[in-house]
Motif scaffolding. Structure first.
Motif: not given
Length: 185
Positions: A105, A112, A170, A173
């Protein structure tokens, strides 16, 4: 450096001592080190809250010290045949999955925010109880059956549930990010 950070660094330094004690079958010393680490974790949290000694470094070091100790204890207990290897592999894989997701990420410039989920908090509490119980049984040459097998099973279930919950969060996201989306979210 703040007092909580110094206590956390002491906990980090305890990890190799606990591991060495375990590898030397000095379960009494390993159990004592594990307990000292647990008490010091509570103390540094209390001091940080009571005297408002929060730091960005401490926010990273504290959970890192906790996780390093717990993973190390589980790995050595698995190596010693005191915990099933499937549980150790599941635990380490879950943690690796989380670290990889956070790194990916960040690399993709879509970091995140890491907030512990409730299932993860329960999972950690069960893992700590299991580690303490197993070390205590070895230190005092006792067996508290069927408690250890029950904690092993519960820890396995919660570890898988926690991994799934983090993966779902996740994926939500990251959904659409880098897949032709111009908004990034």
């Amino acid at each position: 450096m703040t007092i909580p950070n110094m206590i956390t660094i002491m906990r980090l330094l305890l990890v190799p001592a606990v591991v060495l004690a375990m590898l030397s079958a000095r379960w009494d010393w390993a159990f004592a080190g594990f307990l000292v680490a647990g008490v010091s974790d509570g103390v540094d949290g209390f001091v940080a809250r009571r005297y408002r000694q929060f730091s960005r470094l401490g926010a990273y070091l504290d959970p890192m010290a906790d996780k390093l100790l717990l993973v190390s204890v589980f790995v050595v207990m698995g190596y010693a045949g005191e915990l099933p290897l499937w549980l150790v592999v599941t635990m380490v894989s879950r943690d690796a999955l989380i670290v990889c997701a956070v790194l990916l990420s960040s690399v993709m410039a879509h970091p995140v925010e890491m907030k512990p989920l409730f299932v993860s908090k329960v999972n950690t509490a069960v893992q700590i109880a299991l580690a303490a119980l197993a070390l205590g049984e070895l230190a005092f040459s006792t067996h508290l059956d069927p408690l250890r097998p029950a904690l092993i099973l519960l820890s396995g279930v919660l570890t898988v549930a926690s991994a799934a919950a983090y993966l779902v969060a996740w994926l939500r996201h990251m959904s659409g990010y880098g897949e032709g989306s111009t908004t990034g979210d």
